[in-house]
Every structure is written in structure tokens, then in C-alpha cells.
Design a protein around this motif. Structure first.
Motif, short mmCIF file in Angstrom:
data_model
loop_
_atom_site.label_atom_id
_atom_site.label_comp_id
_atom_site.label_asym_id
_atom_site.label_seq_id
_atom_site.Cartn_x
_atom_site.Cartn_y
_atom_site.Cartn_z
N TRP A 84 -5.28 19.21 -32.43
CA TRP A 84 -4.98 18.18 -31.61
C TRP A 84 -6.07 17.30 -31.38
O TRP A 84 -5.76 16.06 -31.44
N SER A 85 -7.19 17.69 -31.09
CA SER A 85 -8.48 16.94 -30.90
C SER A 85 -9.81 17.62 -31.03
O SER A 85 -9.98 18.77 -30.77
N GLN A 86 -10.66 17.10 -31.73
CA GLN A 86 -12.17 17.70 -31.69
C GLN A 86 -13.13 16.69 -31.47
O GLN A 86 -14.30 16.55 -31.88
N ASP A 87 -12.58 15.93 -30.40
CA ASP A 87 -13.78 14.44 -30.08
C ASP A 87 -13.87 14.76 -28.50
O ASP A 87 -13.17 15.29 -27.78
N VAL A 88 -15.01 14.01 -28.31
CA VAL A 88 -15.62 13.73 -26.91
C VAL A 88 -15.72 12.26 -26.89
O VAL A 88 -16.73 11.73 -27.78
N VAL A 89 -15.26 11.67 -25.87
CA VAL A 89 -15.50 10.07 -25.85
C VAL A 89 -15.83 9.72 -24.37
O VAL A 89 -16.05 10.25 -23.48
N PHE A 90 -16.87 8.58 -24.82
CA PHE A 90 -17.57 7.96 -23.40
C PHE A 90 -17.10 6.67 -23.27
O PHE A 90 -16.72 6.03 -24.42
N CYS A 91 -16.57 6.29 -22.36
CA CYS A 91 -15.94 5.17 -22.13
C CYS A 91 -16.05 4.56 -20.58
O CYS A 91 -16.62 5.23 -19.83
N VAL A 105 -16.73 18.49 -32.28
CA VAL A 105 -17.40 19.03 -31.21
C VAL A 105 -16.88 20.46 -31.17
O VAL A 105 -16.21 20.99 -31.61
N LEU A 106 -18.26 21.11 -30.43
CA LEU A 106 -18.07 22.36 -29.77
C LEU A 106 -17.12 23.57 -30.75
O LEU A 106 -16.54 24.36 -30.43
N GLY A 107 -17.55 23.49 -32.07
CA GLY A 107 -17.16 24.37 -32.87
C GLY A 107 -15.61 24.18 -33.28
O GLY A 107 -14.91 25.14 -33.84
N LEU A 108 -15.08 23.21 -32.96
CA LEU A 108 -13.41 23.08 -33.03
C LEU A 108 -13.23 22.84 -34.21
O LEU A 108 -11.81 22.94 -34.71
N VAL A 109 -14.03 22.64 -35.35
CA VAL A 109 -13.53 22.21 -37.00
C VAL A 109 -14.41 23.53 -37.75
O VAL A 109 -15.42 23.68 -37.79
N PRO A 110 -13.71 23.75 -38.59
CA PRO A 110 -14.07 24.87 -39.61
C PRO A 110 -14.95 24.35 -40.49
O PRO A 110 -15.20 23.24 -40.59
N GLU A 111 -16.21 25.10 -40.79
CA GLU A 111 -17.30 24.76 -41.62
C GLU A 111 -17.43 25.90 -42.75
O GLU A 111 -18.46 26.49 -42.70
N GLY A 112 -16.62 25.94 -43.47
CA GLY A 112 -16.57 27.09 -44.83
C GLY A 112 -16.82 28.35 -44.28
O GLY A 112 -15.93 28.99 -43.34
N PHE A 405 -22.71 18.83 -27.37
CA PHE A 405 -21.40 19.09 -28.17
C PHE A 405 -21.85 19.62 -29.42
O PHE A 405 -20.60 19.81 -30.03
N HIS A 406 -22.80 19.74 -29.97
CA HIS A 406 -23.07 20.19 -31.55
C HIS A 406 -24.13 21.35 -31.29
O HIS A 406 -25.56 21.05 -31.49
N SER A 407 -23.66 22.50 -30.71
CA SER A 407 -24.81 23.19 -30.22
C SER A 407 -24.62 24.74 -31.06
O SER A 407 -24.65 25.99 -30.37
N LEU A 408 -23.86 24.68 -32.22
CA LEU A 408 -23.75 25.95 -32.97
C LEU A 408 -24.92 26.85 -33.20
O LEU A 408 -25.07 28.35 -33.68
N ASP A 409 -26.16 25.91 -33.48
CA ASP A 409 -27.42 26.76 -33.60
C ASP A 409 -27.71 27.67 -32.58
O ASP A 409 -28.28 28.61 -32.62
N LEU A 410 -27.58 27.03 -31.38
CA LEU A 410 -27.62 28.06 -30.14
C LEU A 410 -26.62 29.10 -30.11
O LEU A 410 -26.71 29.99 -29.63
N VAL A 411 -25.33 28.72 -30.22
CA VAL A 411 -24.27 29.59 -30.02
C VAL A 411 -24.34 30.76 -31.18
O VAL A 411 -24.08 32.03 -30.74
#
Length: 544
Positions: A84-91, A105-112, A405-411
Motif C-alpha cells: 500500500w505504501s513504503q513512504d514517509v512524507v514531510f509536509c 522505508v523501514l524494510g517494507l520493500v524486498p531486497e533480493g 527510516f533506512h536502518s536495516l544495517d542496525l536491524v
């Protein structure tokens, strides 16, 4: 959900878990799936939907849910699928100007091959309901609701736990071990004399859940899992709980009294226009950055919020608690099953504390720049001054918020650097999460690992016999998995080894091209030392 009266609880169990939130339930699932007799005592009779609390289940938590057979069940109930969404918006507001955006963001998209499960946005109550069901399926009658632990006393052999059913009636349950997952006001923590060490933020925050029919019609930025609202009227963080009318929001710098009085004004400020809205619940809070001075006293352990607290920015708190539950769960099961020595329980704090401290540091860094710090004049202006202000804000947002929002190296990338059950090694893979890959038939490598130790053989002639025999002699459950070519060759090259010994939590315990000269010593170390004697002196002579 079935529950058990304290008057009917068993008099003795192997493990009693105080607190049936997500962490306590995760510990019960990990233990119950390993055949351990576990009892969960939880004050809340039902899971409340009023306060969603955690909304981010990270990739690592979803990997554990997959191992428990629960990932798809949870996804089926989550209101917001990752697609549905993999975005974070600032507005400047939901109906105002967009300042910047993060995607994937937040690991919501597959990476192979990197992971078998994407992250999932889901209110905490969805996770709790799924885990409650799982506990009842694994161990019927072992979830005691409407009751609480009020006393803990231990000796060298067991722990006596006093359970109150909420009416003043009490029973005592004897357990081999106790896990305190009873949150920031932990009775278990107090009973063992442990205390929080750390501090708290100076600024209050006001959380709420509200219903606003038609609000989506005014959202100018499309679907997003979070909207950071940067304006003077209502600096806030807001997001959808579903795809219809229900939202959560955090007003930054808003105290309880102001929030209760001005909730509707804050909602209008977030929306950027007057909207219909009904406040369903409120949750004032102040961020705390704390760990306990000790996570264990004898047979009693602490996990989750009872052991550590961090700001919610980045979505690490609950997920770190789930990691605690998994780590402690398999280790207690190993000891109770007879193959784990005392060092395996000593490793709980030495392995988890560095993770907790790192998460606190990262979450605190994420908290340094919120909507209040990003506000500047002219952000909504239509002239050149407005365009300059928005460009400057966008640059600052990208510079200061990307890591959140891009913290997979930590996770996924944390490595156990100092543990009594991880043999010293030159390889950086030792103590790290086993690198993931999908097999030719589409299965995850993680799906073929055993419940105990697993020895991966990455070449046809990889010498597995010595480690297999050492595990047999020590009574340690070990399965051997031979990966097929050509996958095995590439994987061996990546790890720099033909043999990989993997723990039940998918962490690399040891790796090498050849079996160690003393494979029994390896198994003893991974199993926590103080092993049972070899079966016979002849077997020991033959092995060594």
C-alpha cells in the motif's frame, strides 16, 4: 480468548512469564514451540485497541514470526499491507506543501536475497492478538488473564511466584525460571532489586488516536505510513491505522493538559484545515533512555520494557524486546532440555545489552531533529522566499532523518562481539545473523534450519563427521544441511568457509573450512560449558 483462573493454575511450571504483552507472549511462543511448560500471567483480560503503541514490525521480527509460522497470519490481519505504501512524507500539513519524502522505508520493500520477510506496519494490538492465539494453540490453558505477579522469591532450586487474580485471591506457582516482561513498572524488576539507569527527555509529547471521516480526501501527498507535519500550529507526527478513517498522531512538545484541552485544534493543524474528527484515546508520554543495571538475578530474568526503554523514533523498541525474548527463550529451553550449560544463560545479558544500548543511542539521535526543529518561516509561502525555505528544509530533512527510516544495517547487521558461547574467530560472520538466501525451489535458507544447532555443509566433501559426533556425544541437537550446487559454492565464497554452525536464532556460532581439532570443545562452548561427561572414556579417546 480463553483464560485460566489463578485458582486453577498449575502449581509448578518450567518457566513463568510475568506480563503478556508482545515480548512476554513472544517468549512463551519461543519456549512453547520447544516443548517447554510455560505459564504467562497478564493483568489485561482483553487486548485494547485504544492505544496502538508500536506500529512498526521490522524485518528481523518478521523473520522470527516466519519461523514460528505466524508471519502470514499477522499480515492477513494488518490493515496496511506493505504494497500500500513504503513512504514517509514531510509536509507543512496533510493538505499543504510537501517538503521531502523517503521511499522504500523501514524494510517494507524486498531486497533480493537479503531477507525473506519484509517489515510490516501493524498496530501493536494486532501482534498481541496473533501471539495470544499462538500461545493458546501451543500450550492450552497456559495464558492466565486478569491476573498479575505480585511477588517473586527464589532459592538455588526454583522460584516461588505469587499470583493475584485481581480480587485479592492469591496462589503461589513454583517455576524453574521466571522472565519479567511486565513493562516499565515491573514488579519482577523491583523484586530482584534491579533499577533503571539513564535519563529522560525534557519535552513532553501527546499521543492520540482519532477518527476523521473524509480526511483522506484532503491528503495531498498520497498514501504514506508516516507524515511528519512541520508547521507552527501543530508540529506533529501522524499516520493511518487503516485505509478508512482512523489515525494516530503525536503532538511534539504538548503536555497532557494542553493536549486534552486542544486535541481538536491539533488535529485541524495537522490536517491544514478544519475537519470532522472524534478523539478515541489519548496517551501523553515523555521519552526515556534507560537500561537496567542488571538483567538477571539467579533464576529470574528481565526482558523488553522491564529491562530497557528508548524513544520510539525508528520503531526499534518493541522489536528489540522481541529479540530479547527469542535470545532468552532458546537458551532457557536448551538448559531445561539438558544440553545447555550455565554459560548459555550468562550469555543473555552479554549478548543483548550491547544491542539495547546501541538501539538507545540510535533512537536518541533520531529524536534530536523532530518537526519542531525543522520548522522555518515561509514554508507555506507561494513566493520565492517560500521556495527557498522549502528547498532548505528538504536538504536538512534528507541529511538528518535518513538513518531513521533506512536502518536495516542496525536491524540486520548487529554482530555479537563478546559472548561466552561464540568462540573467538577472525571471521566477521561469527556472531552475526546468518546471511540469507533463497534456494532454487523458492524456499528461504532459514526454512531448512533445524530447531537446535544446524551445521551447513557448503561443499560436497565438507567434513561434517567430527562435529556431528561431538554433538551426539554431548547430547546436543544438531542437524546437517547440505546446500546444493551452484548455490553452495557462491555462499561458501561469501562466508569464506565450507562449514557453518548456526544457532537456533539464526546466528552464526562458528565457521571454518575444516572441523576444529577438538570438535567437542566447540560444541561445549556453543552449549554454554560445564557439559555432561562423554558417554565413555573409549568414545572420548576415539573422538579426540
Amino acid at each position: 480468548m480463553p483464560s485460566v483462573s489463578p485458582m486453577r493454575v498449575p502449581g509448578r511450571v518450567q518457566v513463568l512469564v510475568a506480563g503478556g504483552g508482545p515480548v512476554g507472549l513472544a517468549a512463551a511462543v519461543e519456549l512453547g514451540r520447544r516443548g517447554i511448560d510455560v505459564l504467562v500471567v497478564e493483568p489485561r483480560a482483553a487486548v485494547s485497541h485504544a492505544r496502538p503503541r508500536c506500529k512498526t514490525l521490522n524485518v528481523r521480527t518478521m523473520e522470527h514470526l516466519r519461523r514460528w509460522g505466524l508471519a502470514e497470519r499477522l499480515r492477513a490481519r494488518a490493515p496496511l499491507p506493505p504494497s500500500w505504501s513504503q513512504d514517509v512524507v514531510f509536509c507543512t500539513s496533510l493538505s499543504g506543501r510537501e517538503l521531502s519524502r523517503f521511499t522504500g522505508v523501514l524494510g517494507l520493500v524486498p531486497e533480493g536475497d537479503r531477507f525473506p520477510e519484509t517489515g510490516q506496519q501493524a498496530p501493536q494490538y494486532v501482534l498481541e492478538e496473533v501471539l495470544r492465539e499462538a500461545v493458546e494453540e501451543i500450550a492450552p490453558g497456559r495464558l492466565v488473564l486478569g491476573s498479575k505477579v505480585v511477588g517473586v522469591r527464589q532459592d538455588d532450586e526454583s522460584v516461588a511466584v505469587t499470583v493475584d487474580d485481581g480480587t485479592g485471591r492469591r496462589v503461589v506457582v513454583t517455576a524453574d525460571y521466571v522472565i519479567g516482561c511486565d513493562g516499565p513498572r515491573s514488579v519482577v524488576r523491583d523484586e530482584i532489586g534491579a533499577r533503571y539507569v539513564g535519563g529522560e527527555a525534557l519535552r513532553p509529547n501527546f499521543g492520540m488516536v482519532f477518527e476523521s471521516p473524509g480526511l483522506w480526501e484532503h491528503v495531498a501527498h498520497g498514501p504514506a505510513v508516516q507524515y511528519w507535519v512541520v508547521n507552527a500550529a501543530a508540529p506533529a507526527l501522524v499516520g493511518p491505522l487503516d485505509r478508512t478513517d482512523t489515525w494516530w498522531a503525536i503532538g511534539f512538545g504538548v503536555d497532557r493538559e494542553t493536549g486534552e484541552r486542544e486535541a481538536r485544534r491539533i488535529i485541524d493543524g495537522v490536517a491544514g484545515r478544519p475537519v470532522r474528527a472524534k478523539v478515541l484515546s489519548t496517551d501523553p508520554w515523555t521519552a526515556r533512555m534507560m537500561t537496567v543495571d542488571r538483567m538477571r538475578d539467579g533464576r529470574v530474568f528481565l526482558a523488553g520494557d522491564a529491562a530497557h526503554l528508548n524513544p520510539p523514533f525508528g520503531g526499534h523498541g518493541l522489536n528489540t524486546g522481541i529479540g530479547d525474548a527469542v535470545d532468552l527463550g532458546w537458551k532457557l529451553a536448551a538448559v531445561l532440555d539438558g544440553w545447555g550449560g550455565p554459560g548459555i544463560l550468562d550469555s543473555y545479558e552479554s549478548e543483548r545489552r550491547p544491542v539495547q544500548e546501541r538501539v538507545i543511542r540510535e533512537a536518541t539521535a533520531n529524536m534530536r531533529v523532530l518537526s519542531t526543529e525543522l520548522y522555518a518561516d515561509d514554508l507555506d509561502a507561494d513566493d520565492e522566499a517560500g521556495a527557498r525555505a522549502r528547498r532548505a528544509a528538504g536538504v536538512r530533512i534528507q541529511e538528518t532523518k535518513k538513518a531513521e527510516f533506512h536502518s536495516l544495517d542496525l536491524v540486520l547487521g548487529l554482530r555479537i562481539a563478546d559472548s561466552p558461547i561464540v568462540p573467538a574467530a577472525r571471521s566477521l560472520w561469527a556472531g552475526a545473523r546468518l546471511p540469507h538466501l533463497f534456494l532454487a525451489d523458492g524456499r528461504s535458507l532459514y526454512d531448512v534450519l533445524g530447531a537446535g544447532l544446524t551445521l551447513l555443509a557448503l561443499t560436497e566433501d565438507a567434513p561434517v563427521a567430527a562435529v556431528e559426533e561431538a554433538a551426539r556425544l554431548r547430547g546436543v541437537p544438531l542437524g546437517v544441511v547440505r546446500l546444493p550446487e551452484p548455490v553452495a559454492a557462491g555462499y561458501a565464497a561469501k562466508l569464506g568457509a565450507r562449514l557453518v554452525l548456526v544457532r537456533p536464532d539464526q546466528v552464526v556460532a562458528w565457521l571454518g573450512d575444516e572441523a576444529p581439532e577438538d570438535a567437542v570443545s566447540l560444541i561445549d562452548t556453543v552449549g554454554g560449558g560445564a557439559p555432561r561427561p562423554l558417554h565413555t572414556s573409549q568414545e572420548r579417546k576415539h573422538h579426540v
